[in-house]
Scaffold this motif. Structure first.
Motif, short mmCIF file in Angstrom:
data_model
loop_
_atom_site.label_atom_id
_atom_site.label_comp_id
_atom_site.label_asym_id
_atom_site.label_seq_id
_atom_site.Cartn_x
_atom_site.Cartn_y
_atom_site.Cartn_z
N PHE A 31 0.83 -1.19 0.00
CA PHE A 31 0.00 0.00 0.00
C PHE A 31 0.87 1.25 0.00
N THR A 72 1.05 4.34 1.73
CA THR A 72 0.42 4.79 2.98
C THR A 72 0.62 6.26 3.30
N ARG A 122 -3.78 0.48 -2.93
CA ARG A 122 -3.02 -0.76 -3.10
C ARG A 122 -2.43 -0.86 -4.50
N GLY A 132 -7.19 2.79 1.79
CA GLY A 132 -5.92 2.27 1.31
C GLY A 132 -5.77 2.44 -0.20
N ARG A 155 -1.96 -1.33 5.15
CA ARG A 155 -2.39 0.05 5.09
C ARG A 155 -2.44 0.63 6.50
#
Length: 378
Positions: free
Chosen positions: A3, A5, A227, A225, A220
């Motif tokens: 992810f 983040t 991805r 999130g 996440r």
């Protein structure tokens, strides 16, 4: 699985007194805070190269400067594709369990820390040392040659190319960090100073100071999130005189590989971040990636297809052409903007749907390609 983040981006333009390491640090601090992490939680660092500070161990130099001691550190150098290549490597690293949070960072004081002649000489190194560089071409000259051929093949005009510069400037007008925010017209592009025929000044990205960073994590850290679903590369040639196939530069190949890995296709894309060092770069990549037919990308720009409220919003921060280009960090700004769009944090630039996004980076003279599909996860 991985992810994105946290993201961090400085303004681009002139940062007097700021070094490459300063700009990298500013962006890194923003990205780590955005991910909700502390510095000591970063256990991997990937950084791009700097023509202003060409240290052979820039990743560990930065880590020491920033005050972290990662278990993995690596510097990457694939021209304009470096930012996405690092993202792909970080994705692989966290999937393999080698690190939990990888900081991807780059920055450069290319505008204030390097003379014009030094910048031209550094960038010209992409040319063949025996057959191209002795003739004195610059990066714009290489792309000017490519543009002339492409325009001939697909009946594209200089006014068509100008449309991409106008679109990017219209998007940058709403971003406070953009280097150039004044709106322009096709007539303005056509009247701008010739640089390398058929390219004019406003067909070319500016030189900038700036920094960009993001954190790639195994899990996440926020409510929404982003991805990475699939990513891939393609490298078909290095030098402009060795381009093997003008209809298949490598973008279509990397896209096909990323599509196979992700299970997504170009038809699924609702937001695009595409490398745009020159107007011809953007035109060619959009068409090779299948976001427009050959010779038809400019018409799609005119129709509003790539506008903020269009079918596939494109580079809503203004891209390299208007937000600016500080080396590796320039293309990384595309990913920062994409993450903000996908998490609904783009403010007045927010698009209606960025659930599935495509990022594409280009290094050299359309030499190295990285394609990446991302999805929003709630």
């Amino acid at each position: 699985m991985s992810f994105i983040t946290g993201v961090g981006l400085t303004s681009f333009g002139r940062h007097e007194g700021a070094s490459t390491l300063d700009l990298m640090s500013r962006a890194a601090e923003l990205a780590i805070a955005d991910a909700g992490l502390q510095r000591d939680e970063i256990d991997g660092v990937l950084c791009g190269y700097s023509t202003v500070q060409p240290h052979i161990m820039l990743a560990t130099v930065f880590a020491e400067h920033f005050g972290i001691t990662p278990c993995y550190a690596h510097a990457v150098q694939v021209g304009g594709a470096t930012g996405l290549a690092m993202t792909m490597l970080a994705h692989i690293i966290v999937q393999a369990g080698m690190a939990k949070h990888v900081l991807v960072v780059s920055g450069e004081n290319r505008l204030t820390g390097q003379s014009r002649d030094a910048a031209i000489q550094a960038l010209a190194q992409v040319g063949h040392p025996s057959y191209e560089m002795p003739l004195g071409p610059t990066i714009p000259a290489y792309y000017g040659l490519v543009a002339s051929r492409y325009m001939h093949e697909y009946k594209i005009t200089e006014e068509d190319l100008a449309e991409f510069a106008v679109l990017m400037r219209s998007h940058a007008a709403d971003h406070p960090g953009a280097q150039f925010r004044d709106r322009i017209s096709v007539a303005d592009v056509m009247a701008s100073k010739p640089v390398a025929s058929p390219l004019k000044l406003l067909d070319c990205c500016p030189v900038s100071d700036g920094g960009a960073a993001f954190v790639i994590s195994r899990e996440r850290t926020g409510e929404t999130g982003v991805r990475i679903r699939g990513c891939a590369q393609a490298h078909t040639h290095q030098y402009v005189t060795t381009i093997p196939d003008f209809d298949r530069m490598g973008a279509a190949i990397s896209l096909q590989r990323a599509s196979a890995q992700s299970g997504l296709s170009i038809a699924d894309v609702r937001y695009a971040g595409i490398y745009d060092s020159f107007t011809i770069t953007l035109a060619m990549l959009l068409e090779e990636l299948g976001l427009a037919g050959r010779g038809e990308a400019a018409a799609r720009v005119r129709s509003g297809y790539f506008s903020r409220d269009g079918a596939v919003p494109l580079n809503t921060h203004g891209g390299l052409l208007s937000y600016g280009h500080c080396g590796v960090g320039g293309a990384m700004a595309h990913l920062v903007e994409m993450q903000l769009q996908m998490t609904g944090r783009a403010g007045g630039r927010q698009v209606k749907d960025a659930g599935i996004a495509l990022l594409h980076g280009d290094g050299g003279v359309l030499s190295s390609h990285v394609s990446m599909f991302l999805e929003r996860v709630r």
